[in-house]
Write an enzyme that holds these catalytic residues in place. Structure first.
Site, short mmCIF file in Angstrom:
data_model
loop_
_atom_site.label_atom_id
_atom_site.label_comp_id
_atom_site.label_asym_id
_atom_site.label_seq_id
_atom_site.Cartn_x
_atom_site.Cartn_y
_atom_site.Cartn_z
N ARG A 134 -23.66 -11.73 -30.00
CA ARG A 134 -22.36 -11.86 -29.87
C ARG A 134 -21.73 -10.58 -30.20
O ARG A 134 -22.16 -10.00 -31.27
CB ARG A 134 -21.88 -12.87 -30.74
N ILE A 171 -34.43 -16.80 -28.15
CA ILE A 171 -34.23 -15.62 -27.15
C ILE A 171 -35.08 -14.34 -27.84
O ILE A 171 -35.65 -13.82 -26.96
CB ILE A 171 -32.86 -15.09 -26.98
N HIS A 223 -21.09 -9.61 -20.10
CA HIS A 223 -21.55 -11.06 -20.57
C HIS A 223 -22.50 -11.58 -19.53
O HIS A 223 -21.95 -12.76 -19.09
CB HIS A 223 -20.38 -11.80 -20.97
N GLU A 282 -13.92 -10.06 -26.27
CA GLU A 282 -14.16 -10.02 -24.71
C GLU A 282 -13.13 -10.84 -24.04
O GLU A 282 -12.72 -11.89 -24.76
CB GLU A 282 -15.34 -10.11 -24.25
N ASP A 331 -24.10 -6.24 -23.92
CA ASP A 331 -23.59 -7.33 -22.93
C ASP A 331 -22.52 -8.41 -23.34
O ASP A 331 -21.89 -9.07 -22.76
CB ASP A 331 -24.88 -7.99 -22.63
N THR A 348 -27.15 -8.52 -27.21
CA THR A 348 -27.00 -9.60 -26.25
C THR A 348 -26.48 -10.71 -27.06
O THR A 348 -26.76 -11.93 -26.34
CB THR A 348 -28.02 -9.56 -25.28
N GLY A 374 -25.85 -12.47 -19.76
CA GLY A 374 -27.32 -12.81 -20.38
C GLY A 374 -27.61 -14.10 -19.66
O GLY A 374 -28.79 -13.95 -19.07
N SER A 375 -27.08 -14.97 -19.39
CA SER A 375 -27.56 -16.37 -18.73
C SER A 375 -27.40 -16.47 -17.35
O SER A 375 -27.54 -17.65 -16.62
CB SER A 375 -27.11 -17.42 -19.64
#
Ligand SMILES: NC(=O)C1=CN([C@@H]2O[C@H](COP(=O)(O)OP(=O)(O)OC[C@H]3O[C@@H](n4cnc5c(N)ncnc54)[C@H](O)[C@@H]3O)[C@@H](O)[C@H]2O)C=CC1
Ligand SMILES: O=C(O)C(=O)[C@H](O)COP(=O)(O)O
Length: 323
Positions: A241, A161, A288, A270, A265, A239, A290-291
């Site tokens: 953890r 990433i 969250h 969380e 993110d 982004t 990201g993907s």
């Protein structure tokens, strides 16, 4: 041929569920939320599950792994991060673990760049101003951010990433610096500047983008000491953890003005987030994401199924085993 039994801890994209239902006896999670340990163990025992398709947030720690039935041979996680799984316990039980590398790198780098832009140009604050009906009109000094061109982007974790982000940031004229467990081969660096110490890295950069994995080894990597090494006016984006950031220290630096802005993110604990973020100035917060693109989530699901198929349908080694 009898279909193998697959426990699915979440709802997954329609195309992924359809393929899973075609090839497996699927056991869904009716609650469609992260599964607790007792629920995973009970569902696996009742169904005689041979595979588990899970996601980040599911309780796949030592207690769960120890209590899973003998039938379970493979756990495929719908994520590249594996910090929710006790890999040692899985190995001890002879259960293969697979993840979804590569297919989510661009989507996650896009979210990192979205946060870098929003933090630098005060996108979150600006949107909140309009929604609060408080915009009084264009003004020469209103909501001034900083230009990214020519600034130094520091990538912590120059893996898949991080490297995708570097490609995007070069297009914006940023100078790329990085810190990684190991230096990349020269041909892969593409001009990025490697730092062999955290202090030298953090002192050099204007924007820090964090892409290291979670887990005990990286817990609170960004603490008060490292934040102090960043320049006054630096921007922090995470982004990777949430556990890699000391939230209290980050909020204090935003309040004091040492940091210009933060874009996050991911969060420790969380979906609850550290209370201080609700009032911290200049923060852009995402749940969250990201993907979270249609293309990527399908590709992640298919990558999980490719791995499950290898183990459960063909009796082969998994394609993307987690070391
Ligand atoms: N926000 C989101 O939705 C998403 C978050 N992620 C997170 O991003 C992380 C990175 O994913 P990839 O790039 O695919 O992994 P990767 O394994 O390719 O890259 C991680 C890099 O971090 C480096 N690293 C680890 N610990 C370090 C330390 N203490 N100091 C310096 N460098 C260190 C490693 O050398 C490696 O190059 C995942 O572990 C996951 O937690 C991944 C996908 C989506
Ligand atoms: O791959 C990872 O690591 C992620 O963070 C995923 O993209 C998202 O995982 P979930 O939290 O949505 O299971």
């Amino acid at each position: 041929m009898t279909k193998p039994v697959l426990l699915m801890t979440r709802r997954f994209p329609d195309a992924v569920e359809a393929r899973a239902q075609r090839d497996y006896v699927t056991i869904p999670n009716p609650a469609d939320t992260a599964m607790e340990s007792a629920a995973i163990v009970a569902a696996a025992r009742q169904s005689g599950a041979e595979g588990i398709l899970c996601a980040a947030g599911d309780a796949m720690g030592a207690a769960t792994l120890a209590a899973l039935p003998e039938s379970v041979r493979v756990i495929a996680t719908f994520s590249v991060g594996t910090d929710h799984i006790d890999l040692g316990a899985a190995k001890a039980r002879g259960i293969a673990v697979t993840n979804t590398p590569d297919v989510l790198s661009v989507a996650t780098a896009e979210i990192a760049f979205l946060l870098i832009l929003a933090a630098a140009r005060r996108g979150g604050e600006a949107e909140r101003l309009l929604r609060a009906r408080q915009w009084t009109g264009w003004a020469p000094t209103q909501l001034m951010g900083v230009t990214l061109e020519g600034k130094r982007l520091g990538i912590l974790g120059m893996g898949r990433i991080g490297q995708a982000l570097a490609r995007m940031a070069r297009g914006f004229g940023m100078e790329i610096h990085y810190r990684n467990r190991n230096r990349l081969p020269a041909e892969e660096e593409q001009g990025a500047i490697y730092h062999d110490s955290d202090k030298g890295f953090l002192r050099a950069i204007d924007v820090l983008s964090m892409h290291i994995p979670g887990g005990a080894a990286t817990r609170h990597w960004l603490d008060a000491e490292r934040i102090a090494w960043l320049k006054r006016g630096a921007i922090v984006v995470n982004t990777g953890r949430g556990t890699t950031v000391d939230d209290a220290a980050l909020c204090a630096a935003l309040h004091s003005g040492h940091l210009r802005a933060a874009g996050l993110d991911v969060f420790e604990g969380e979906p609850r987030i550290f209370e201080g973020y609700h009032t911290a100035p200049n923060t852009v917060l995402l749940p969250h994401l990201g993907s979270a693109t249609v293309e990527t989530r399908d590709a992640m699901g298919f990558r999980c199924l490719d791995n499950l198929d290898a183990v459960l349908l063909r009796g082969e080694a998994p394609l993307h085993p987690v070391a």
